[in-house]
Each structure stands twice: as structure tokens, then as C-alpha cells.
Design a protein around this motif. Structure first.
Motif, PDB file in Angstrom:
ATOM      1  N   ARG A   1       0.829  -1.220   0.000  1.00  0.00           N
ATOM      2  CA  ARG A   1       0.000   0.000   0.000  1.00  0.00           C
ATOM      3  C   ARG A   1       0.856   1.259   0.000  1.00  0.00           C
ATOM      4  O   ARG A   1       0.454   2.304   0.515  1.00  0.00           O
ATOM      5  CB  ARG A   1      -0.980   0.019   1.185  1.00  0.00           C
ATOM      6  CG  ARG A   1      -1.928  -1.169   1.234  1.00  0.00           C
ATOM      7  CD  ARG A   1      -3.065  -0.949   2.217  1.00  0.00           C
ATOM      8  NE  ARG A   1      -2.614  -0.541   3.537  1.00  0.00           N
ATOM      9  CZ  ARG A   1      -2.110  -1.356   4.455  1.00  0.00           C
ATOM     10  NH1 ARG A   1      -1.945  -2.641   4.181  1.00  0.00           N
ATOM     11  NH2 ARG A   1      -1.753  -0.914   5.639  1.00  0.00           N
ATOM     12  N   ASN A   2       2.056   1.155  -0.581  1.00  0.00           N
ATOM     13  CA  ASN A   2       2.967   2.307  -0.658  1.00  0.00           C
ATOM     14  C   ASN A   2       3.243   2.866   0.734  1.00  0.00           C
ATOM     15  O   ASN A   2       3.366   4.077   0.937  1.00  0.00           O
ATOM     16  CB  ASN A   2       2.377   3.390  -1.557  1.00  0.00           C
ATOM     17  CG  ASN A   2       3.443   4.294  -2.144  1.00  0.00           C
ATOM     18  OD1 ASN A   2       4.618   3.943  -2.193  1.00  0.00           O
ATOM     19  ND2 ASN A   2       3.048   5.468  -2.587  1.00  0.00           N
TER      20      ASN A   2
ATOM     21  N   ALA B   1       7.860  -3.704  -3.740  1.00  0.00           N
ATOM     22  CA  ALA B   1       8.690  -2.495  -3.695  1.00  0.00           C
ATOM     23  C   ALA B   1       9.258  -2.120  -5.052  1.00  0.00           C
ATOM     24  O   ALA B   1       9.421  -0.936  -5.359  1.00  0.00           O
ATOM     25  CB  ALA B   1       9.819  -2.674  -2.684  1.00  0.00           C
ATOM     26  N   ARG B   2       9.568  -3.126  -5.911  1.00  0.00           N
ATOM     27  CA  ARG B   2      10.125  -2.812  -7.230  1.00  0.00           C
ATOM     28  C   ARG B   2       9.162  -1.957  -8.032  1.00  0.00           C
ATOM     29  O   ARG B   2       9.566  -0.985  -8.680  1.00  0.00           O
ATOM     30  CB  ARG B   2      10.413  -4.099  -8.012  1.00  0.00           C
ATOM     31  CG  ARG B   2      11.513  -4.989  -7.542  1.00  0.00           C
ATOM     32  CD  ARG B   2      12.905  -4.394  -7.733  1.00  0.00           C
ATOM     33  NE  ARG B   2      13.243  -3.502  -6.630  1.00  0.00           N
ATOM     34  CZ  ARG B   2      13.557  -2.235  -6.756  1.00  0.00           C
ATOM     35  NH1 ARG B   2      13.613  -1.662  -7.923  1.00  0.00           N
ATOM     36  NH2 ARG B   2      13.856  -1.513  -5.707  1.00  0.00           N
ATOM     37  N   ALA B   3       7.890  -2.324  -8.038  1.00  0.00           N
ATOM     38  CA  ALA B   3       6.904  -1.567  -8.808  1.00  0.00           C
ATOM     39  C   ALA B   3       6.764  -0.156  -8.260  1.00  0.00           C
ATOM     40  O   ALA B   3       6.595   0.806  -9.021  1.00  0.00           O
ATOM     41  CB  ALA B   3       5.558  -2.289  -8.792  1.00  0.00           C
ATOM     42  N   ILE B   4       6.841  -0.009  -6.940  1.00  0.00           N
ATOM     43  CA  ILE B   4       6.759   1.318  -6.334  1.00  0.00           C
ATOM     44  C   ILE B   4       7.956   2.159  -6.770  1.00  0.00           C
ATOM     45  O   ILE B   4       7.815   3.345  -7.092  1.00  0.00           O
ATOM     46  CB  ILE B   4       6.698   1.199  -4.802  1.00  0.00           C
ATOM     47  CG1 ILE B   4       5.369   0.583  -4.381  1.00  0.00           C
ATOM     48  CG2 ILE B   4       6.889   2.569  -4.133  1.00  0.00           C
ATOM     49  CD1 ILE B   4       5.275   0.258  -2.912  1.00  0.00           C
ATOM     50  N   ALA B   5       9.148   1.560  -6.790  1.00  0.00           N
ATOM     51  CA  ALA B   5      10.350   2.292  -7.182  1.00  0.00           C
ATOM     52  C   ALA B   5      10.246   2.788  -8.621  1.00  0.00           C
ATOM     53  O   ALA B   5      10.661   3.918  -8.930  1.00  0.00           O
ATOM     54  CB  ALA B   5      11.582   1.396  -7.011  1.00  0.00           C
TER      55      ALA B   5
ATOM     56  N   GLY C   1      -2.137  -3.975  -1.448  1.00  0.00           N
ATOM     57  CA  GLY C   1      -2.180  -2.878  -2.402  1.00  0.00           C
ATOM     58  C   GLY C   1      -2.011  -3.347  -3.835  1.00  0.00           C
ATOM     59  O   GLY C   1      -1.886  -2.528  -4.751  1.00  0.00           O
ATOM     60  N   TRP C   2      -2.030  -4.666  -4.061  1.00  0.00           N
ATOM     61  CA  TRP C   2      -1.914  -5.205  -5.415  1.00  0.00           C
ATOM     62  C   TRP C   2      -3.262  -5.096  -6.132  1.00  0.00           C
ATOM     63  O   TRP C   2      -4.292  -4.790  -5.526  1.00  0.00           O
ATOM     64  CB  TRP C   2      -1.500  -6.681  -5.385  1.00  0.00           C
ATOM     65  CG  TRP C   2      -0.217  -6.976  -4.688  1.00  0.00           C
ATOM     66  CD1 TRP C   2       0.750  -6.080  -4.308  1.00  0.00           C
ATOM     67  CD2 TRP C   2       0.243  -8.261  -4.256  1.00  0.00           C
ATOM     68  NE1 TRP C   2       1.781  -6.735  -3.677  1.00  0.00           N
ATOM     69  CE2 TRP C   2       1.506  -8.067  -3.635  1.00  0.00           C
ATOM     70  CE3 TRP C   2      -0.279  -9.549  -4.338  1.00  0.00           C
ATOM     71  CZ2 TRP C   2       2.232  -9.129  -3.096  1.00  0.00           C
ATOM     72  CZ3 TRP C   2       0.454 -10.607  -3.809  1.00  0.00           C
ATOM     73  CH2 TRP C   2       1.698 -10.399  -3.204  1.00  0.00           C
TER      74      TRP C   2
END
Length: 391
Positions: free
Chosen positions: A83-84, A102-106, A245-246
Motif C-alpha cells: 500500500r505504498n 517495492a520494485r513496482a513502487i520504485a 495494495g496489489w
């Protein structure tokens, strides 16, 4: 509803919570890592939450023991992930959290910052950002652990300012230091180290570190799903989607990959558990707990109806859905607590849980006050009851 499905009652869900979340005294963890793994991850947006959530789940501890895990042993690390949101996870689980979330958030963080740099019109681009990142890492290698302000003093690029939302109502000038540091952290190239000040401080120092080993995304998501469902099941796809959060598709695939099994709940709905996890759950010994704001046991489901009376929600949550400090009795939220300026722990029970609950809560409040000592706890997200208790 399929009557042939195994039945798990509301009472059994509360029994599971007491044992699997290490809150019943006989189920408490021996180490900080065990306490974190029991709930998959500890919320870390509020610095004090990590410590108070771990404390509630440990047989014995003090703030120094939790600091040892975070900063000396580095067996527990903070990652921007589900969820960021900032969570503290064991280093064993960290590569899976990194790959699954975390990779997608980065990637989004980098895209957003590059867009702001382009819109600012100063000619700052991907090459400039790469150089700013390199200079920041070089400064950490030279200086050692440093705060954001110390890095800004050492790296001229971090002192640059850009205008965000130029020409719009929300136009504002902002420094790039926080954004560059956040991006390096999201990429796993730096991590939060010991803060300036006490354990309640969020003014972290940063250290240069190596990115986490790559794990195939599907494998990482399945690992997260398996751990989460063991800790929080029975639960629904909607609960898991909310917690991670996916997308719903990704959540469903991960749950299917681990072979999640359906069960009946006594409210007439169905939910999921880990394969074979359908045996009756006997009651643990009576237990009380004072959990901090954002504790995983209060934030683990989208639907918290099995442990929270809906009538209490308005007092215990803020407008954005963040839970405040809560009082628990045998797997049910029965009130809230706060710390006043003089250090005293005060609480209010909602409803009438009985004299046994009142005595147990008083005992837990005394233990908590002794553990906190001279520190002062003010949740980052204030809730109506917490504000009332300290006024």
C-alpha cells in the motif's frame, strides 16, 4: 454458502489472532524477528509503532533489543512496500517484499520524479538524476551514516529546488533532496539506519547498501500470500488485495498459487485459509494487550468485523482509515489508550467488557508505562479517542 465447507467461527478467529499474532502470553515470541514474521510485517510509518508492536509480542524486551535488530544485526529492515507504506520486515522476507511490491513502487517513484524534473524546465533530466544519485552514494561512502540534511550539505545537487505544478493552483517550490533519497531507498540502494535522538524519532540516518537479491515476481507474491494467509486467515480476497495494495488479479493469482482453501464463517459468508488449516482452534488463556497506532492486528483486514464493533470505529480511526492505539481483550478491540504529557498511560473501555478485562488492562498499562520509561508517544495519525484521552 456451501454447508459442506469447514466452519470457522468468530470466536475461533479471535483465538487464532491471539496465538498467531503472538499476543496471548503463552504464544509470545522470543526474538524481534519472530514477532515481525508472526504478522508478516510491522507498520513503520510511525517510528514508535515498530517498537511498541514488537514489545507487545515478545516474552521480554526493551527498546535497546529492538534497536539491535534494526541497526546492529540488521535482521529487521524498513521497506516502502505494501500500500505504498513503510513496513519493517525480516531480512529473510525482504527480497520477497522487494520483488513482489517495492520494485513496482520504485519504478513509479522514478517516473514521477523525472516528470517533475521535466516540467520544471531547468534542463534536469535522467542523466542529471543519475549523477545526483551517484554523488549521494559517494557521500555516504565517504561520510558514513548521514541524515538527509547532512547529505544535502555534502551534495550540491540535493540542494536544488524545483517547481511542482507550475501554473496550477497547487504550484509549489520544493527541494529535490527528499525525493532523491526516497528514490534511492525505494531502489534498495540505501536503507534507514539509527535515527538522531531516541527510538521514537523519525529523523533517520541513511547508509549505502546493496539491492536485494532478485526473486521471480510470481514466486515472491506466493511467499507473501502464504505467510499472510497463515497469520490472518480466514480472510477474503478483498482483505488480501487491500493489505498488499496489489490488483485484484495479482492477489487472486497469488492465493491460487498457494492453494488457498475456502471455509465457512458463522456470519454466512466464505473466506480462505492456508491448505489444510481448518482444524478447530481452542481458546488460549485470557489475554489483554495495548497495541499502538497502526498495529498489524488492527490493520490486517479490510473487513475487521470479527474483532471490532462497528460502533467503535469512529472513535478509534482517523478520517483516512488509520487505526489509533487500541485496547484488546481476548482477540477483540474493546477500547483505546494514550500517553499524556506527564508519561501516564490512560485508557477508555468502550462498552462493558467486565471486571476481569478491566483488571487485565490495568496490568498491561502498568507494564507498558514501565517499558516506555521516559519516552513520549504521540501517534502521527491522531484519532478522536486518543485526542480526548490526552486533553
Amino acid at each position: 454458502m456451501n454447508a459442506a465447507l469447514p466452519l470457522i467461527t468468530q470466536a475461533e478467529r479471535r483465538h487464532r489472532l491471539g496465538r498467531r499474532h503472538c499476543l496471548a502470553p503463552s504464544a509470545r515470541a522470543a526474538t524481534v524477528v519472530q514477532a515481525a514474521d508472526a504478522v508478516v510485517a510491522l507498520h513503520a510509518t510511525d517510528a514508535a509503532t515498530v517498537f511498541l508492536s514488537a514489545r507487545a509480542r515478545l516474552t521480554a524486551s526493551n527498546p535497546a533489543a529492538i534497536e539491535q535488530a534494526l541497526y546492529a544485526d540488521v535482521s529487521l529492515v524498513r521497506l516502502l512496500s505494501m500500500r505504498n507504506t513503510l513496513f519493517a520486515v525480516s531480512t529473510e522476507l525482504a527480497p520477497h517484499v522487494d520483488s513482489s511490491t517495492a520494485r513496482a513502487i520504485a519504478v513509479k517513484e522514478r517516473r514521477s520524479l523525472l516528470k517533475h524534473l521535466e516540467e520544471d524546465g531547468q534542463g534536469l533530466d535522467a542523466a542529471w538524476l543519475a549523477e545526483a544519485e551517484r554523488a549521494t552514494l559517494d557521500a555516504l561512502d565517504t561520510r558514513g551514516a548521514s541524515t538527509g540534511s547532512q547529505l544535502s550539505a555534502a551534495v550540491p545537487a540535493l540542494r536544488r529546488k524545483i517547481t511542482v505544478g507550475r501554473g496550477k493552483k497547487y504550484e509549489a517550490e520544493t527541494g529535490v533532496a527528499t525525493r532523491v533519497i526516497r528514490l534511492l531507498a525505494a531502489d534498495g540502494r540505501i536503507r534507514r539506519d539509527r535515527p538522531r535522538g531516541a527510538w521514537t524519532s523519525s529523523q533517520y540516518r541513511w547508509v549505502h547498501t546493496e539491492p536485494w537479491p532478485a526473486v521471480p515476481v510470481a514466486e515472491a507474491r506466493a511467499e507473501i500470500a502464504g505467510r499472510w494467509l497463515h497469520a490472518y486467515g480466514p480472510a477474503t480476497e478483498a482483505d488480501f488485495k487491500w493489505w498488499t495494495g496489489w490488483t485484484l488479479t495479482d492477489a487472486r493469482k497469488a492465493l491460487a498459487a498457494i492453494g488457498a482453501e475456502p471455509v465457512r464463517l458463522d456470519d454466512g459468508t466464505t473466506a480462505l485459509v492456508s491448505p489444510g488449516d481448518t482444524l478447530p482452534e481452542p481458546a488460549p488463556e485470557p489475554w489483554a494487550a495495548l497495541l499502538p497506532a497502526l498495529d498489524p492486528s488492527g490493520m490486517g483486514w479490510a473487513d475487521r468485523g470479527f474483532h471490532l464493533d462497528p460502533a467503535f470505529r469512529a472513535s478509534l480511526f482517523d478520517y483516512a482509515g488509520n487505526i489509533g492505539p487500541t485496547v484488546w481483550w481476548n482477540g477483540e478491540i474493546i477500547g483505546g489508550w494514550a500517553q499524556r504529557g506527564d508519561g501516564r498511560i490512560v485508557w477508555r473501555l468502550l462498552g462493558n467488557p467486565g471486571h476481569a478485562a478491566e483488571r487485565a488492562v490495568a496490568t498491561e498499562a502498568g507494564r507498558l508505562a514501565e517499558w516506555i520509561g521516559d519516552a513520549r508517544i504521540t501517534p502521527r495519525f491522531r484519532t478522536p479517542l486518543e485526542r480526548e484521552l490526552v486533553s
